[in-house]
Design a protein around this motif. Structure first.
Motif, PDB file in Angstrom:
ATOM      1  N   THR A 148     -33.848 -67.052  -2.229  1.00  0.00           N
ATOM      2  CA  THR A 148     -32.465 -67.491  -2.378  1.00  0.00           C
ATOM      3  C   THR A 148     -31.614 -66.814  -1.314  1.00  0.00           C
ATOM      4  O   THR A 148     -31.571 -65.582  -1.225  1.00  0.00           O
ATOM      5  CB  THR A 148     -31.909 -67.139  -3.775  1.00  0.00           C
ATOM      6  N   TYR A 149     -30.941 -67.608  -0.489  1.00  0.00           N
ATOM      7  CA  TYR A 149     -30.083 -67.067   0.552  1.00  0.00           C
ATOM      8  C   TYR A 149     -28.716 -66.749  -0.041  1.00  0.00           C
ATOM      9  O   TYR A 149     -28.133 -67.556  -0.764  1.00  0.00           O
ATOM     10  CB  TYR A 149     -29.939 -68.060   1.698  1.00  0.00           C
ATOM     11  N   LEU A 150     -28.199 -65.564   0.291  1.00  0.00           N
ATOM     12  CA  LEU A 150     -26.943 -65.102  -0.270  1.00  0.00           C
ATOM     13  C   LEU A 150     -25.809 -65.253   0.729  1.00  0.00           C
ATOM     14  O   LEU A 150     -26.018 -65.235   1.948  1.00  0.00           O
ATOM     15  CB  LEU A 150     -27.064 -63.632  -0.703  1.00  0.00           C
ATOM     16  N   VAL A 151     -24.608 -65.397   0.184  1.00  0.00           N
ATOM     17  CA  VAL A 151     -23.393 -65.463   0.999  1.00  0.00           C
ATOM     18  C   VAL A 151     -22.617 -64.168   0.777  1.00  0.00           C
ATOM     19  O   VAL A 151     -22.357 -63.786  -0.364  1.00  0.00           O
ATOM     20  CB  VAL A 151     -22.522 -66.668   0.594  1.00  0.00           C
ATOM     21  N   ALA A 152     -22.272 -63.500   1.858  1.00  0.00           N
ATOM     22  CA  ALA A 152     -21.512 -62.252   1.742  1.00  0.00           C
ATOM     23  C   ALA A 152     -20.176 -62.532   1.051  1.00  0.00           C
ATOM     24  O   ALA A 152     -19.401 -63.376   1.502  1.00  0.00           O
ATOM     25  CB  ALA A 152     -21.278 -61.654   3.123  1.00  0.00           C
ATOM     26  N   LYS A 153     -19.911 -61.834  -0.036  1.00  0.00           N
ATOM     27  CA  LYS A 153     -18.740 -62.140  -0.853  1.00  0.00           C
ATOM     28  C   LYS A 153     -17.414 -61.881  -0.144  1.00  0.00           C
ATOM     29  O   LYS A 153     -16.406 -62.485  -0.479  1.00  0.00           O
ATOM     30  CB  LYS A 153     -18.806 -61.345  -2.160  1.00  0.00           C
ATOM     31  N   GLY A 154     -17.413 -61.007   0.837  1.00  0.00           N
ATOM     32  CA  GLY A 154     -16.162 -60.729   1.541  1.00  0.00           C
ATOM     33  C   GLY A 154     -15.962 -61.583   2.776  1.00  0.00           C
ATOM     34  O   GLY A 154     -14.984 -61.386   3.508  1.00  0.00           O
ATOM     35  N   SER A 155     -16.855 -62.536   3.024  1.00  0.00           N
ATOM     36  CA  SER A 155     -16.792 -63.319   4.246  1.00  0.00           C
ATOM     37  C   SER A 155     -15.744 -64.426   4.151  1.00  0.00           C
ATOM     38  O   SER A 155     -15.314 -64.824   3.070  1.00  0.00           O
ATOM     39  CB  SER A 155     -18.161 -63.942   4.540  1.00  0.00           C
ATOM     40  N   LEU A 156     -15.355 -64.929   5.320  1.00  0.00           N
ATOM     41  CA  LEU A 156     -14.391 -66.030   5.372  1.00  0.00           C
ATOM     42  C   LEU A 156     -14.956 -67.284   4.719  1.00  0.00           C
ATOM     43  O   LEU A 156     -14.233 -68.044   4.061  1.00  0.00           O
ATOM     44  CB  LEU A 156     -14.012 -66.310   6.831  1.00  0.00           C
ATOM     45  N   ASN A 234     -20.043 -75.351  -2.845  1.00  0.00           N
ATOM     46  CA  ASN A 234     -20.635 -74.803  -4.060  1.00  0.00           C
ATOM     47  C   ASN A 234     -21.377 -73.496  -3.765  1.00  0.00           C
ATOM     48  O   ASN A 234     -21.323 -72.543  -4.554  1.00  0.00           O
ATOM     49  CB  ASN A 234     -21.585 -75.821  -4.676  1.00  0.00           C
ATOM     50  N   ALA A 235     -22.051 -73.456  -2.623  1.00  0.00           N
ATOM     51  CA  ALA A 235     -22.741 -72.224  -2.232  1.00  0.00           C
ATOM     52  C   ALA A 235     -21.736 -71.098  -1.989  1.00  0.00           C
ATOM     53  O   ALA A 235     -21.986 -69.942  -2.351  1.00  0.00           O
ATOM     54  CB  ALA A 235     -23.577 -72.469  -0.977  1.00  0.00           C
ATOM     55  N   ALA A 236     -20.599 -71.431  -1.388  1.00  0.00           N
ATOM     56  CA  ALA A 236     -19.554 -70.428  -1.172  1.00  0.00           C
ATOM     57  C   ALA A 236     -18.993 -69.936  -2.503  1.00  0.00           C
ATOM     58  O   ALA A 236     -18.683 -68.755  -2.664  1.00  0.00           O
ATOM     59  CB  ALA A 236     -18.435 -71.018  -0.310  1.00  0.00           C
ATOM     60  N   TRP A 237     -18.868 -70.848  -3.462  1.00  0.00           N
ATOM     61  CA  TRP A 237     -18.339 -70.485  -4.782  1.00  0.00           C
ATOM     62  C   TRP A 237     -19.315 -69.579  -5.539  1.00  0.00           C
ATOM     63  O   TRP A 237     -18.925 -68.598  -6.157  1.00  0.00           O
ATOM     64  CB  TRP A 237     -18.064 -71.756  -5.564  1.00  0.00           C
ATOM     65  N   LEU A 238     -20.609 -69.912  -5.474  1.00  0.00           N
ATOM     66  CA  LEU A 238     -21.627 -69.138  -6.185  1.00  0.00           C
ATOM     67  C   LEU A 238     -22.117 -67.943  -5.377  1.00  0.00           C
ATOM     68  O   LEU A 238     -22.872 -67.116  -5.893  1.00  0.00           O
ATOM     69  CB  LEU A 238     -22.818 -70.038  -6.520  1.00  0.00           C
TER      70      LEU A 238
END
Length: 329
Positions: A148-156, A234-238
């Motif tokens: 599962t690829y993660l999105v850095a929560k503090g990113s733009l 949705n990926a940005a939200w999750l």
């Protein structure tokens, strides 16, 4: 039936076709607000709006496809593929996180459109094949779903999904903007007129000078782009590219579009109606969750029953309208 009575019946039929879902939505919201204290809670309504936004974006693209007389079964798989690609690309910045899923998912839409328009293959078969292909590509990128690829929560990029403006989630604002643009595109442009014409009668549309093939290709590209964008948001939200999402989303999107007044046979539909259809489905699902004692599977049962009822009513209204048009005097 007198002339005045016939005109009254025609107006009632048109009202039911276009605004029936809105009336049902308002009644459902009113009933839920009275029955459950937590339904009208600001937090619940905000979560409901954000969770509805992703399906609404997919349904917007589906509206164009169905109005043109087609169907797109690939949007659920394209949605989850877009999310995975966006999460993977987010490590290279927000531009890559958006550009990658839009390019790939738009390409899938292009393949759908070319096969349907140029080779005259059945949309059901074509999009069923690309549905399987898109999900297979997603599984290949994620090692059969194990990674599962993660999105850095503090990113733009994460702010596109989790940020708020005036207390309302950014995905909701994006959805509203897209529906305004989609409404203008479908109702106020030559392209929109061609979409209606192709869905109503391809031969007549061709005689009118509309490019049938080009219009079909365009609506499938649009559907792919919007499904990919919804997946990316949705990926940005999750904050991750979740691989188990999207199953059955194509049926939810079709249900919302049809409930909103768009004819499955094509040639008639409303962007605003599709948004109302999405909200109605999501409100019903939320009410079922509020009840608590009902299994979540009831959401699918209710959605399916609602869709059957709407199709029956649409068919009945369509037959009444055709009968009035063909009756002398």
């Amino acid at each position: 039936m007198s002339g005045a009575g016939g005109r009254r019946a025609e107006r009632l039929s048109a009202f039911a076709q276009r605004h029936g879902a809105l009336v049902a939505l308002l009644l459902t919201v009113l009933t839920a607000s009275v029955s459950f204290d937590s339904f009208a809670d600001a937090g619940n309504l905000k979560n409901l709006a954000v969770s509805s936004a992703f399906l609404a974006i997919v349904a917007l693209g589906m509206t164009f496809v169905i109005v043109s007389g087609g169907i797109d079964l690939s949007v659920g798989s394209v949605f989850v593929l877009g999310g995975v690609l966006a999460a993977w690309g987010s490590r290279y910045g927000p531009v890559a996180a958006l550009a990658l899923p839009l390019a790939v998912c738009g390409g899938i839409g292009l393949v759908n459109g070319l096969l349907v328009a140029r080779l005259r293959l059945a949309p059901f078969i074509v999009t069923l094949a690309t549905m399987l292909g898109a999900r297979g590509l997603m599984l290949n990128l994620t090692d059969e779903g194990a990674e599962t690829y993660l999105v850095a929560k503090g990113s733009l990029f994460a702010d596109l999904g989790r940020g708020t403006v005036l207390g309302i989630g950014v995905p909701v604002w994006i959805t509203v903007a897209l529906f305004l643009l989609g409404g203008l595109l479908l109702r106020r442009t030559r392209f929109g007129q061609n979409v209606y014409a192709v869905g109503g009668n391809e031969d007549a549309a061709s005689l009118m000078g509309a490019s049938v093939a080009r219009t079909k290709v365009a609506v499938y590209i649009l559907s792919g782009l919007l499904a990919g964008l919804a997946g990316a948001l949705n990926a940005a939200w999750l904050a991750s590219g979740v691989t188990i999402l999207g199953q059955g989303m194509e049926l939810e999107a079709i249900s919302a579009v049809v409930i909103g007044g768009t004819l499955l046979s094509g040639g008639m539909g409303f962007v605003s109606g599709s948004l109302v259809g999405v909200l109605l489905l999501k409100v019903i699902q939320n009410v079922i969750n509020q009840i608590g004692s009902l299994d979540s599977a009831y959401q699918q049962v209710v959605s399916g029953a609602f869709l059957v009822l709407v199709v029956i009513v649409q068919t009945w209204l369509g037959r009444r309208r055709r009968a009035r048009l063909t009756t002398p005097g």
